[in-house]
Write a protein that holds these residues in place. Structure first.
Motif, short mmCIF file in Angstrom:
data_model
loop_
_atom_site.label_atom_id
_atom_site.label_comp_id
_atom_site.label_asym_id
_atom_site.label_seq_id
_atom_site.Cartn_x
_atom_site.Cartn_y
_atom_site.Cartn_z
N LEU A 103 9.92 7.35 5.94
CA LEU A 103 8.65 7.88 5.44
C LEU A 103 8.62 8.05 3.92
CD1 LEU A 103 8.14 10.56 8.21
CD2 LEU A 103 6.77 8.55 7.85
N VAL A 104 9.73 8.28 3.27
CA VAL A 104 9.73 8.65 1.86
C VAL A 104 9.16 7.56 0.96
CG1 VAL A 104 11.15 9.36 -0.11
CG2 VAL A 104 11.64 10.23 2.17
N THR A 105 9.49 6.32 1.24
CA THR A 105 9.00 5.23 0.40
C THR A 105 7.48 5.19 0.36
OG1 THR A 105 10.97 3.89 0.74
CG2 THR A 105 8.97 2.73 0.08
N ALA A 106 6.85 5.44 1.51
CA ALA A 106 5.39 5.41 1.56
C ALA A 106 4.79 6.52 0.72
CB ALA A 106 4.90 5.49 3.00
N VAL A 107 5.31 7.73 0.86
CA VAL A 107 4.75 8.85 0.10
C VAL A 107 4.98 8.66 -1.39
CG1 VAL A 107 5.12 11.28 -0.45
CG2 VAL A 107 4.75 10.59 1.89
N THR A 108 6.19 8.27 -1.77
CA THR A 108 6.50 8.14 -3.18
C THR A 108 5.88 6.89 -3.80
OG1 THR A 108 8.63 7.11 -2.63
CG2 THR A 108 8.62 9.48 -3.00
N SER A 109 5.39 5.98 -2.98
CA SER A 109 4.70 4.81 -3.54
C SER A 109 3.33 5.19 -4.09
CB SER A 109 4.55 3.72 -2.48
OG SER A 109 3.59 4.09 -1.50
N ILE A 110 2.82 6.33 -3.67
CA ILE A 110 1.51 6.81 -4.15
C ILE A 110 1.75 7.88 -5.19
CG2 ILE A 110 -0.64 7.94 -3.47
CD1 ILE A 110 -0.26 6.64 -0.70
N ASP A 111 1.44 7.57 -6.41
CA ASP A 111 1.75 8.44 -7.54
C ASP A 111 1.19 9.85 -7.35
OD1 ASP A 111 2.80 8.99 -10.11
OD2 ASP A 111 0.82 8.72 -10.99
N GLY A 112 2.07 10.85 -7.44
CA GLY A 112 1.66 12.24 -7.38
C GLY A 112 1.52 12.83 -6.00
N ASN A 142 5.66 -3.35 4.39
CA ASN A 142 5.96 -3.54 2.97
C ASN A 142 4.69 -3.79 2.17
OD1 ASN A 142 8.69 -3.20 3.37
ND2 ASN A 142 9.15 -5.38 3.46
N GLY A 143 3.75 -4.53 2.76
CA GLY A 143 2.48 -4.79 2.08
C GLY A 143 1.69 -3.52 1.87
N MET A 144 1.71 -2.62 2.86
CA MET A 144 1.01 -1.34 2.71
C MET A 144 1.63 -0.50 1.60
SD MET A 144 0.27 -0.22 6.66
CE MET A 144 -0.59 1.29 6.17
N VAL A 145 2.95 -0.51 1.53
CA VAL A 145 3.63 0.25 0.49
C VAL A 145 3.29 -0.29 -0.90
CG1 VAL A 145 5.90 0.83 -0.48
CG2 VAL A 145 5.50 1.04 1.98
N MET A 146 3.29 -1.61 -1.05
CA MET A 146 2.94 -2.21 -2.34
C MET A 146 1.51 -1.90 -2.72
SD MET A 146 5.72 -3.40 -3.38
CE MET A 146 5.04 -4.14 -4.86
N GLU A 147 0.60 -1.93 -1.73
CA GLU A 147 -0.79 -1.59 -2.01
C GLU A 147 -0.91 -0.12 -2.41
OE1 GLU A 147 -5.19 -1.73 0.13
OE2 GLU A 147 -3.43 -1.04 1.23
N GLY A 148 -0.09 0.75 -1.78
CA GLY A 148 -0.09 2.16 -2.15
C GLY A 148 0.29 2.37 -3.60
N LYS A 149 1.25 1.59 -4.08
CA LYS A 149 1.65 1.69 -5.48
C LYS A 149 0.53 1.25 -6.42
CE LYS A 149 6.59 1.01 -4.70
NZ LYS A 149 7.79 0.20 -5.02
N GLU A 150 -0.24 0.26 -5.99
CA GLU A 150 -1.29 -0.28 -6.85
C GLU A 150 -2.59 0.53 -6.80
OE1 GLU A 150 -1.73 -4.24 -5.44
OE2 GLU A 150 0.23 -4.90 -6.16
N LYS A 151 -2.95 0.99 -5.61
CA LYS A 151 -4.27 1.61 -5.43
C LYS A 151 -4.23 3.12 -5.21
CE LYS A 151 -6.46 -2.55 -3.57
NZ LYS A 151 -7.27 -3.11 -2.44
N GLY A 152 -3.06 3.68 -4.98
CA GLY A 152 -2.96 5.12 -4.82
C GLY A 152 -3.81 5.66 -3.69
N GLN A 153 -4.64 6.66 -3.99
CA GLN A 153 -5.44 7.30 -2.95
C GLN A 153 -6.54 6.40 -2.39
OE1 GLN A 153 -8.11 10.50 -4.21
NE2 GLN A 153 -7.74 9.93 -6.32
#
Length: 231
Positions: A103-112, A142-153
């Motif tokens: 779970l940590v990668t997903a949460v930390t992929s979204i800034d803040g 992995n695609g969802m995690v990368m999108e989380g880094k790019e688009k955040g909330q």
């Protein structure tokens, strides 16, 4: 904006869980908040073991209130144990528990997001354990995690994570029934500590493997499936 909703709800309320490790390619570049959760070991399906483990000594109090067939798989000592988790806010507590490391990668992929979650006044978190994510193809996850880094909330990942969180700190009695999530949709929780508990979003129904785990600002229910929120 959902982030504004999180900060309105229960004072500093936030969205979701904590994740890391078994995302393969993405696991190495997700910096865990305040802990080295990216290096935490992945679960080997230990959540199917027998009754909760009531440790003697200083862990007994936190362990005594938990329930479910998977509680004996929670570490018996250290920061990821029941006694360790109760001392930390929920994102930090979950990142210390190796059963929740995916779970940590997903949460930390979204800034803040981890900061917001840790700063919330009160939350209930339905936390899919590592093996729950095996049902999601690695490429898609992995695609969802990368999108989380790019688009955040604004990402699909953020909405999925918020779909697992309630804006109140609910024990097994209070949590039962239809509950609104921080994504603005609904979960239905049925059962009790004695007979077992399920969580459903109308599409996916998950079993509570270990429930009523206390952290400094939230109650965690470890579940065996990812709730997608898709109708």
């Amino acid at each position: 904006m959902l982030l504004h909703r999180l900060t309105r709800t229960a004072g500093a309320t936030a969205a979701v869980l904590a994740l890391s490790v078994s995302l393969a390619a993405c696991g190495d570049d997700g910096d865990a908040k305040d802990t080295d959760s990216g290096s935490a070991p992945s679960s080997d399906s230990g959540m199917t073991s027998d009754a909760p483990s009531d440790d003697a000594g200083d862990t007994e109090g936190a362990a005594a209130q938990t329930f479910g067939p998977g509680c004996s798989a929670i570490p018996t000592s250290g920061a990821g144990s029941f006694d360790g988790m109760v001392k930390d806010p929920v994102a930090t507590a979950a990142s210390n528990n190796p059963l929740l490391s995916t779970l940590v990668t997903a949460v930390t992929s979204i800034d803040g997001l981890a900061d917001t979650l840790n700063g919330a006044a009160a939350l209930t978190v339905f936390a899919p354990y590592n093996d729950a994510f095996a049902a999601i193809p690695e490429k898609d996850l992995n695609g969802m995690v990368m999108e989380g880094k790019e688009k955040g909330q604004d990402s699909a990942l953020y909405k999925v994570l918020a779909h697992h969180v309630l804006g109140a700190n609910d024990d097994p009695t209070a949590v039962v029934g239809d509950q609104e999530t921080l994504a603005g949709d609904q979960l239905t929780i049925e059962g009790d500590a004695e007979s077992g508990m399920t969580v459903s979003d109308g599409t996916v129904t998950a079993q509570v493997l270990c429930g009523n785990i206390p952290t400094a600002n939230a109650t965690v229910y470890v579940i065996d499936k990812v709730l997608t929120g898709v109708k």
